[in-house]
Every structure is written in C-alpha cells, then in structure tokens.
Write a protein that holds these residues in place. Structure first.
Motif, PDB file in Angstrom:
ATOM      1  N   LEU A 104       0.825  -1.209   0.000  1.00 32.71           N
ATOM      2  CA  LEU A 104       0.000   0.000   0.000  1.00 32.71           C
ATOM      3  C   LEU A 104       0.857   1.255   0.000  1.00 32.71           C
ATOM      4  O   LEU A 104       1.885   1.314   0.703  1.00 32.71           O
ATOM      5  N   MET A 105       0.423   2.235  -0.779  1.00 38.96           N
ATOM      6  CA  MET A 105       1.099   3.534  -0.810  1.00 38.96           C
ATOM      7  C   MET A 105       0.051   4.636  -0.711  1.00 38.96           C
ATOM      8  O   MET A 105      -0.935   4.628  -1.462  1.00 38.96           O
ATOM      9  N   ASN A 106       0.248   5.562   0.198  1.00 38.22           N
ATOM     10  CA  ASN A 106      -0.623   6.725   0.343  1.00 38.22           C
ATOM     11  C   ASN A 106      -0.449   7.612  -0.886  1.00 38.22           C
ATOM     12  O   ASN A 106       0.672   7.991  -1.235  1.00 38.22           O
ATOM     13  N   ALA A 107      -1.555   7.928  -1.579  1.00 34.55           N
ATOM     14  CA  ALA A 107      -1.473   8.713  -2.820  1.00 34.55           C
ATOM     15  C   ALA A 107      -0.746  10.038  -2.614  1.00 34.55           C
ATOM     16  O   ALA A 107      -0.067  10.540  -3.522  1.00 34.55           O
ATOM     17  N   ALA A 108      -0.851  10.590  -1.413  1.00 32.63           N
ATOM     18  CA  ALA A 108      -0.222  11.888  -1.149  1.00 32.63           C
ATOM     19  C   ALA A 108       1.251  11.752  -0.795  1.00 32.63           C
ATOM     20  O   ALA A 108       1.983  12.742  -0.790  1.00 32.63           O
ATOM     21  N   GLU A 160      -3.794  13.584 -10.999  1.00 32.76           N
ATOM     22  CA  GLU A 160      -2.705  13.382 -10.050  1.00 32.76           C
ATOM     23  C   GLU A 160      -2.474  11.889  -9.798  1.00 32.76           C
ATOM     24  O   GLU A 160      -1.338  11.449  -9.601  1.00 32.76           O
ATOM     25  N   LEU A 161      -3.562  11.128  -9.815  1.00 27.83           N
ATOM     26  CA  LEU A 161      -3.454   9.684  -9.596  1.00 27.83           C
ATOM     27  C   LEU A 161      -2.602   9.029 -10.685  1.00 27.83           C
ATOM     28  O   LEU A 161      -1.729   8.217 -10.403  1.00 27.83           O
ATOM     29  N   GLN A 162      -2.856   9.403 -11.923  1.00 30.06           N
ATOM     30  CA  GLN A 162      -2.069   8.860 -13.033  1.00 30.06           C
ATOM     31  C   GLN A 162      -0.608   9.251 -12.907  1.00 30.06           C
ATOM     32  O   GLN A 162       0.294   8.480 -13.242  1.00 30.06           O
ATOM     33  N   GLU A 163      -0.367  10.445 -12.390  1.00 32.71           N
ATOM     34  CA  GLU A 163       1.012  10.906 -12.205  1.00 32.71           C
ATOM     35  C   GLU A 163       1.699  10.092 -11.113  1.00 32.71           C
ATOM     36  O   GLU A 163       2.898   9.796 -11.199  1.00 32.71           O
ATOM     37  N   VAL A 164       0.931   9.717 -10.053  1.00 29.18           N
ATOM     38  CA  VAL A 164       1.492   8.894  -8.979  1.00 29.18           C
ATOM     39  C   VAL A 164       1.996   7.564  -9.549  1.00 29.18           C
ATOM     40  O   VAL A 164       3.095   7.110  -9.223  1.00 29.18           O
ATOM     41  N   ILE A 165       1.195   6.927 -10.401  1.00 27.76           N
ATOM     42  CA  ILE A 165       1.586   5.651 -11.013  1.00 27.76           C
ATOM     43  C   ILE A 165       2.803   5.830 -11.907  1.00 27.76           C
ATOM     44  O   ILE A 165       3.759   5.039 -11.849  1.00 27.76           O
ATOM     45  N   ALA A 166       2.778   6.883 -12.724  1.00 23.22           N
ATOM     46  CA  ALA A 166       3.910   7.144 -13.622  1.00 23.22           C
ATOM     47  C   ALA A 166       5.177   7.435 -12.822  1.00 23.22           C
ATOM     48  O   ALA A 166       6.275   6.961 -13.171  1.00 23.22           O
ATOM     49  N   TYR A 167       5.018   8.228 -11.744  1.00 20.94           N
ATOM     50  CA  TYR A 167       6.173   8.574 -10.905  1.00 20.94           C
ATOM     51  C   TYR A 167       6.749   7.328 -10.241  1.00 20.94           C
ATOM     52  O   TYR A 167       7.974   7.168 -10.120  1.00 20.94           O
ATOM     53  N   THR A 168       5.881   6.420  -9.806  1.00 19.65           N
ATOM     54  CA  THR A 168       6.332   5.170  -9.177  1.00 19.65           C
ATOM     55  C   THR A 168       7.172   4.357 -10.165  1.00 19.65           C
ATOM     56  O   THR A 168       8.244   3.846  -9.816  1.00 19.65           O
ATOM     57  N   VAL A 190       8.652 -13.215  -5.317  1.00 25.03           N
ATOM     58  CA  VAL A 190       7.273 -12.763  -5.444  1.00 25.03           C
ATOM     59  C   VAL A 190       6.907 -12.773  -6.924  1.00 25.03           C
ATOM     60  O   VAL A 190       7.549 -12.085  -7.740  1.00 25.03           O
ATOM     61  N   ALA A 191       5.886 -13.554  -7.288  1.00 27.83           N
ATOM     62  CA  ALA A 191       5.515 -13.698  -8.696  1.00 27.83           C
ATOM     63  C   ALA A 191       4.742 -12.493  -9.206  1.00 27.83           C
ATOM     64  O   ALA A 191       4.853 -12.114 -10.371  1.00 27.83           O
ATOM     65  N   GLN A 192       3.936 -11.886  -8.330  1.00 30.59           N
ATOM     66  CA  GLN A 192       3.149 -10.714  -8.727  1.00 30.59           C
ATOM     67  C   GLN A 192       2.872  -9.873  -7.494  1.00 30.59           C
ATOM     68  O   GLN A 192       2.603 -10.387  -6.418  1.00 30.59           O
ATOM     69  N   LEU A 193       2.952  -8.559  -7.668  1.00 30.78           N
ATOM     70  CA  LEU A 193       2.753  -7.631  -6.561  1.00 30.78           C
ATOM     71  C   LEU A 193       1.617  -6.679  -6.892  1.00 30.78           C
ATOM     72  O   LEU A 193       1.623  -6.018  -7.926  1.00 30.78           O
ATOM     73  N   LEU A 194       0.627  -6.657  -5.993  1.00 37.43           N
ATOM     74  CA  LEU A 194      -0.470  -5.709  -6.140  1.00 37.43           C
ATOM     75  C   LEU A 194      -0.117  -4.444  -5.367  1.00 37.43           C
ATOM     76  O   LEU A 194       0.086  -4.498  -4.150  1.00 37.43           O
ATOM     77  N   ILE A 195      -0.018  -3.324  -6.069  1.00 34.41           N
ATOM     78  CA  ILE A 195       0.225  -2.042  -5.402  1.00 34.41           C
ATOM     79  C   ILE A 195      -1.107  -1.313  -5.307  1.00 34.41           C
ATOM     80  O   ILE A 195      -1.724  -0.976  -6.327  1.00 34.41           O
ATOM     81  N   VAL A 196      -1.556  -1.115  -4.075  1.00 35.09           N
ATOM     82  CA  VAL A 196      -2.810  -0.406  -3.831  1.00 35.09           C
ATOM     83  C   VAL A 196      -2.479   1.034  -3.440  1.00 35.09           C
ATOM     84  O   VAL A 196      -1.787   1.269  -2.438  1.00 35.09           O
ATOM     85  N   ILE A 197      -2.940   1.953  -4.242  1.00 31.45           N
ATOM     86  CA  ILE A 197      -2.726   3.375  -3.948  1.00 31.45           C
ATOM     87  C   ILE A 197      -3.939   3.855  -3.155  1.00 31.45           C
ATOM     88  O   ILE A 197      -5.067   3.838  -3.663  1.00 31.45           O
ATOM     89  N   THR A 198      -3.715   4.256  -1.915  1.00 27.74           N
ATOM     90  CA  THR A 198      -4.818   4.582  -1.002  1.00 27.74           C
ATOM     91  C   THR A 198      -5.116   6.081  -0.957  1.00 27.74           C
ATOM     92  O   THR A 198      -4.334   6.898  -1.411  1.00 27.74           O
ATOM     93  N   ARG A 199      -6.275   6.380  -0.392  1.00 26.53           N
ATOM     94  CA  ARG A 199      -6.743   7.752  -0.164  1.00 26.53           C
ATOM     95  C   ARG A 199      -6.816   8.564  -1.460  1.00 26.53           C
ATOM     96  O   ARG A 199      -6.416   9.724  -1.521  1.00 26.53           O
ATOM     97  N   ILE A 200      -7.342   7.915  -2.496  1.00 31.04           N
ATOM     98  CA  ILE A 200      -7.447   8.605  -3.797  1.00 31.04           C
ATOM     99  C   ILE A 200      -8.519   9.681  -3.770  1.00 31.04           C
ATOM    100  O   ILE A 200      -8.572  10.530  -4.676  1.00 31.04           O
TER     101      ILE A 200
END
Length: 790
Positions: free
Chosen positions: A362-366, A403-411, A386-396
């Motif tokens: 989990l990653m806080n969107a902010a 900004e959400l799309q930028e968070v994913i791109a920045y990651t 780890v075969a697959q990792l789910l990244i959950v972006i919280t507090r969207i």
C-alpha cells in the motif's frame, strides 16, 4: 421344473413317475462340496449326468459312478431309481444356483468325455442343450447412490467441491482398509489448506483501513499513531480470540546489540528497560512467552497509546476472527510499517512474507513512492520470489484523477531510476510486468461495509468508485481463479491421490473377480506361487532397507559439508563487500577529495549483500541437487527388476529440491552494518585506510557472524525435513511393492476362506463388485472431465 422333465424325456426317453421337485435338504451338503472341492463337484456332476439307459450296465460295473452317488447323495445302491433321483436333484440344485459359470465348467468336462470317446456327440449335444436351458439367476444388489457435483462461486471452490463429492461417492465403494485410510485423510488435508496474503507499506499508508474494509468490520485500529505496530496474523476461528507473542531473550539481545549502532533503536531499548525495570525479565524470557487474550483486550498489548509500553515487547500477534473473508482458508499477514525502528521485526516479517501466496503493498497517494516503497518493491520482485505484486494506492479521494495517473507514472520512473543506480536497468521490464496498480478510497469503502453508504454517496463515491471491488475481484482471481498456481496444485495433487485409490481398488476387485471364477485347487496353486515370490521379495526389501540406511548416513554427512561450503561462501562475500567499500572510498578521496555519499555506501552494501545471499542460496541448492540426483540415481538402480512393480516410479531430484528448498531465503536487515561502515569512513577514510580496513573487518565480521547463525538455524530445520523426506522418497517404491504383495496375499486368503464357506454366494459377490466398480468408473470419468475442462 421343465428342465428336469426335458432331461428325462431326452436322455431316458421317459417321464418321471413323480413330479420333479428339488429337495433342499441336499443344499447344505452340495454347497459344502462345491465350496471346498469345486473341481471334484464339477467332475462328479458330469459323471452323474452322462448315465443313461444305453450305458447304465457298463456304468454299474465301475466304482467311480458309485462313489459319486454316495458322495453327493449318500446312496449306496446303484439302481435306476437312485440314479434318476440323484440326476433330478442335481439338476434341481443347478437350477437353484442359476450359475452360468458352473454350468460352463460342467460342459467343459462333458466335452473332455466326448473327446475320450466315453460319450457320443449326440449325448454331448443333448446334455449341452439341457444345461443351456438353465436360466442365470439374477442377483439383486442395492445400487449405490452417486452424487453429482454442482458449480460453486469460483473455480477453486467448484473443483474442491467436486473432490469432496468424489470422496463421498467412494466411501461405499472402497473396501481395502489401507485405501479407506488414504481416502479418509484427503478431506482433512483439503480443509487445512491456507492461502496467505501479505500486506505491507510504510506507516500511515492505510493498511488497517483497507483490511477493515476487506474484512467488513473494524477489527484493526486506524489511528495515525499505529495500532498494529507489530506483525499481526489474521486467521479464522469460530470463536474470536487473540494470541500475543513476546520476544525471547535471544531475540531481544539482538535488538540491544543493534541499539549500539542506531540511535532510534537505542532510545527504544532505553525506554523499554526503564519502564519495565525488574518486571522486564518476567516478560522477556529464554523460551519466549505467549498470552491468549480476548480480542477486546488487544489494544492493551499492541496500541502505542494504550498498551503502557507493552507493545515494545511484543514480537507478533495472532488474531482469530469468524469473519467471512478468512473463512475459506485465507489468512492475512499484516506487517508493521517498513519504517519500523525495530529492524529485527523486519527480518521476521520478511520470513512470513516469503511464504505468502500474494503480496499487497500500500502507498498513500499523497506520499507515494518513497525510497522505502521503491526499495521494498524492487527487493520483493528481484530477491523474494514474489511472482506478482499488487500495489494499492490509497486515499485517492484526496487527489484528482490526473494526479493519480502521475502517482503511477512517478512510481514507475522511481523504480527505473533505482534499478539503474543498482546497475539492474535491464530488469525494468521484468519488474514492471509483475506489478498491478489498483487505486482505492479505503475509508469510503469501509463506510459502505459498515452501513454508512449514505455518507459515502454524499461525497460522490458509490462502492464501485471506491476501488475496493476491484481489489476483491483481483484477490478472488489470483487466489481462487483457474490460473492460480497454488489452487491448481492443491486440486491436482489431491485428484491424483483419489485416482490412485480408485485404480488400486479396481485392480483389487478385478483380481478378486478372477479368484471367484477359478477352482479351489487353482487358488491354492496361486497362493503357493505367491509365497515363493514373497520370499524373494522379502530378501529384496531387506537389501533396499540397507541401501536406504547407507544413503541416509551419507546425506547426514553431506549436510555438514554443505554447511562448510555455505560458510566459505559467506566469508568470500564479506571480503567482496569490504573490497568494494574500500575501493570506492579510496577512489572518491583520490579523485574528489571527499568521502562517498552515505546513500551510495548504503546502496552498495545493500545490493552486494542481497546479490551475494541470493547467489549463495542458488549455489547451495545446486550443490544439494547434484548430491540428491546422485543418491536418487543410486537408489533407482537398486530397484532393478522390481522397477516395473513400482508403477513406473521415477525419482525426480529437481522436483524434490523445488519442494523443499524453494523457500530457502535469508533475510537480513543491513541498516546496522551500513551505519557502522559510514561511521568508520568518516573517522578513518581520509587519513588511515589501514584502520578503515580493520574497522570494516570488525563490522562485517559481526554482521556475517549473525548471517551464519541465521543460515545455520534455518538449515538445521530444513535439513531435518529434507532427510525425513529423502528417506520416505527412497522407501516409497519398496512400500508399494510390499503393499501390493500384502494385498494379493489377503485376496488369496479371502478366496480360500470363501471356498470353504458353504454359505458364500460367489455370484452375489461378483455382482456387488460390479456395482462398486461401476461407481468408481463414474467418479474416475468425472475427475477426468474436471481435469480436461480446466
């Protein structure tokens, strides 16, 4: 009885003076003769039936017909009346039996008599026609009910339900106690299967909120001050409760040792010691204490606000709940934040995470994509299998869509940059391909689950928009979908076990049916032959036992060799790490007149340690696999001529190592050694490289001593399992051979008992077997159809 009347008209050319009626007083005697001396019974029946007006005088002069008359019906006077009476009673008995197999056996004897010239072709044809008129008696056997499986809510549950239905159908069909026991163990094994989900993230990432939303209840605290400051394992139980596990003395000593180098940890240790004073040693004991408590009291042990510092001494918590989400074997590993000051907790956490079937970060969107986040993501995907990792972006709900799309791109950019820093840029596509991003508004999703949907809707979020249903669908698919590796492994292995039980049962029934068709003499011959083979087999099994003992002793010795190999590899790794630090320091001071950046030293040590430990484990597994292959090939050769008797059993060293060494990973936090190295560089790097070398030797020596202890402790546990599994694997073909011989012996002994039992009905047993084989065939076809439809 028209058959008897037809016999006398055809053979004697006359009718009986009285109605032909079978007197059942003869049944017991005839049953006894037939059961104990089947061949003699058929011989006697053939001799009695061939007596007719044309050969009566000649037969009267022979002793054998008289013996038959006396044996079957206790008549000593050989006259037309006694012969006709005996013939009518014999035919009545054959009609009563309605056994085509017995009639065929008598007909074979008549054919031999014709071949010897004792009876004519016309007589054979007449008697054959009479025997053919005897109708086969239909044996009524209650049909076994066959239950059919119906689709369930997901692939895994449907496949699981089909296995349970198959087992239920087989309970009335499988007879051998050994196979019944194997069948009985499968449901328990299936019910004990577990699917683990690991939840990670820095503190304040929203782990507790999302977990509460998944669970549908506020089970975990969600304050900014962490409520779950400890590793928490969430499992299912009908009656909720919790177990609190405290550090043991050895684990705490490592924490105190780390506090000598880390100020944050030093403050933690001092606070804990000062607060508990003399009671400290009643909580931190050599063995390690555990306490079972009500769920409502959990905060008194884990909350930073309410535990009166007890949370400092807690290593982990087991929380048992009756919530639906964890009912189907799901268990959750909720980790403390990645920025936990107690670094030893991270090592324990990583041990648990290594065994998880799915990991969610989990990653806080902010505050997304912190250095801790990126390092963990790369570490998980490159070093932790780890075969697959789910990244959950919280507090969207706190940011805009753009900004959400930028968070994913920045990651993704941050991951790329970090990989390049570590000279692993070529791994970018491999890492990104293993990541799935799902954004959620956890708090709003929890409102929907708690019946506060109006408040969530007022803020513009229906359940779909919160993103939680996407997470739930993802979990359902990865854990229980048709492509789930673990789900398929569970179903496949247990389906094969059921199929094996069916095949063995059907083979046993086929063998028993064969014994039902042959004579007592043939059964005794088969038993005698079996005893001869059994003697040979016993000698062979003794040789195998000796070979297994030798292989076991060799393997035990080899474990010591491998431990030395691992220690040597660690010594080499320590030297490599020291050389890299020294070379970099020397280069920076000579070229740039300053020490290298602390982050660079940290990255260098971290990368070198992780790569080195991964290489060590890989080399260890390779060396072990070579030895295992050699040992198994030796054992394979020992089975020699019996190899065909072991159902084409083949040893697979690679599969064995994958199963038992797949989880062999070493998790070591490098924070202390990085801090120590940077301190030494500041102190000696500029003026005294020799002292720096000595200081690094001391720092790395202590660090690698801990690594050796960790590895030795882990290998001690693994080696015990390895040895036990190795011996079991080597003995398996011998057990199969022994079980087969025992099963065949039991069938032969049963057949001989049945031959002596006058009340045993071969025909009824044959029909009963046929019904059970029918059910097994249906189950086997259903299992095959399940496999093909996957």
């Amino acid at each position: 009885m028209h058959v008897i009347n037809d016999f006398f008209l055809l053979i004697w050319s006359e009718r009986l003076n009285q109605q032909a009626v079978f007197d059942e007083k003869h049944k017991r005697e005839l049953d006894q003769i037939r059961s104990t001396t089947f061949d003699n019974f058929c011989d006697s029946a053939a001799i009695l039936l061939i007596i007719n007006p044309h050969n009566f005088a000649n037969m009267a002069r022979l002793e054998e017909p008289k013996t038959v008359l006396k044996t079957l019906f206790q008549h000593t006077i050989f006259s037309k009346e006694t012969i006709q009476y005996a013939q009518s009673q014999l035919l009545g008995y054959l009609i009563y039996l309605g056994n085509v197999q017995i009639n065929h056996a008598i007909l074979k004897r008549l054919e031999l008599l014709k071949k010897e010239g004792i009876i004519s072709y016309d007589a054979l044809r007449s008697l054959g026609s009479i025997l053919s008129l005897i109708e086969e008696k239909k044996i009524e056997v209650t049909a076994l009910h066959v239950k059919r499986a119906t689709p369930q809510e997901n692939y895994y549950k449907t496949a699981l339900y089909r296995l349970f239905v198959a087992i239920e159908n087989l309970k009335g069909a499988v007879e051998l106690p050994r196979l019944q026991e194997r069948l009985h163990l499968i449901p328990e094994r299936l019910e004990n299967q577990r699917f683990s989900i690991g939840i990670t993230g820095v503190m304040n990432a929203g782990k507790s909120t999302m977990l509460n939303a998944l669970l549908g209840k506020e089970v975990l605290g969600t304050s900014v001050v962490p409520e779950t400051a400890n590793l928490t394992l969430i499992k299912y139980a009908k009656e909720p409760y919790a177990v609190v596990n405290f550090w043991n003395a050895k684990e705490w000593s490592k924490i105190e040792e780390g506090a000598k180098s880390l100020k944050s940890l030093e403050a933690f240790v001092k606070e804990s010691r000062a607060h508990f004073g003399e009671t400290f040693n009643t909580i931190i004991t050599p063995k390690g204490e555990s306490a079972s408590i009500p769920v409502e009291s959990l905060a008194l042990y884990t909350s930073a606000k309410h535990s009166d510092k007890k949370c400092n001494l807690v290593k982990s918590v087991e929380l048992y709940t009756d919530l639906k989400f964890v009912q189907d074997g799901v268990q959750i590993v909720d980790t403390p934040g990645l920025d936990d000051p107690v670094i030893q907790r991270e090592e324990i956490t990583l041990e648990y995470l290594s065994e998880c079937d799915l990991m969610i970060h989990l990653m806080n969107a902010a505050q997304a994509a912190t250095q801790k986040d990126i390092d963990f993501i790369i570490d998980a995907l490159l070093y932790r299998n780890v075969a697959q990792l789910l990244i959950v972006i919280t507090r969207i709900d706190a940011i805009a869509e753009k900004e959400l799309q930028e968070v994913i791109a920045y990651t993704k950019r941050s991951i790329e940059a970090r990989l390049k820093e570590q000279n692993k840029g070529a791994k970018l596509d491999e890492v990104i391909a293993k990541i799935v991003f799902i954004p959620i508004a956890g708090k709003l999703a929890l409102m929907h689950k708690l019946g506060q949907e109006k408040e969530a809707l007022a803020l513009g979020y229906d359940m779909e928009r919160t993103g939680l249903p996407l997470v739930e669908t993802y979990l359902e698919d990865v854990l229980f979908g048709s492509n789930s590796q673990k789900a398929n492994l569970i179903i496949s292995s247990n389906r094969k076990e059921i199929e094996s039980i069916i095949i063995e049962s059907m083979a046993s029934f086929e063998q028993e049916r064969h014994y039902l068709t042959i004579s007592h003499e043939e059964i005794e011959q088969a038993y005698a032959k079996h005893q001869e083979e059994k003697t040979v087999m016993a000698h062979f099994l003794e040789q195998i036992k000796t070979s297994v003992a030798q292989s076991k002793e060799e393997m035990e010795h080899y474990f010591g060799t491998l431990q030395k190999f691992a220690n040597n590899q660690l010594d080499k790794l320590s030297y490599v790490v020291k050389r890299r630090i020294s070379d970099d320091v020397s280069y920076e001071f000579s070229k740039n007149k300053k020490a290298p950046k602390e982050e660079r030293i940290g990255s260098m040590i971290e990368t070198a340690m992780k790569d080195g430990l991964v290489d060590l484990v890989r080399d260890y597994r390779y060396e072990f696999q070579k030895k295992m292959q050699s040992s198994l090939e030796y054992m394979d050769a020992q089975y020699g001529e019996f190899k065909s008797d072991t159902s084409a059993h083949h040893f697979d060293a690679r599969a064995f190592c994958e199963e038992h060494l797949g989880s062999l990973l070493i998790f070591k936090n490098s924070t202390i050694v990085i801090s120590g190295a940077n301190d030494a560089i500041k102190k000696y790097g500029k003026n005294d490289l020799n002292m720096l070398s000595t200081a690094l030797d001391a720092i790395l020596g202590t660090e690698f001593l801990h690594v050796k202890e960790m590895l030795e402790e882990k290998l001690h546990k693994i080696n015990h399992v390895l040895l036990s599994s190795f011996v079991s694997l080597c003995e398996a073909p011998a057990r199969l051979i022994e079980e087969r011989f025992s099963a065949e012996e039991a069938l032969l002994e049963k057949a001989m008992r049945q031959m002596r039992d006058a009340t045993h009905n071969r025909e009824a047993r044959s029909v009963e077997i046929e019904e059970k084989v029918r059910v097994m065939g249906i189950v086997l076809n259903d299992l095959s159809a399940t496999k093909e439809s996957k």
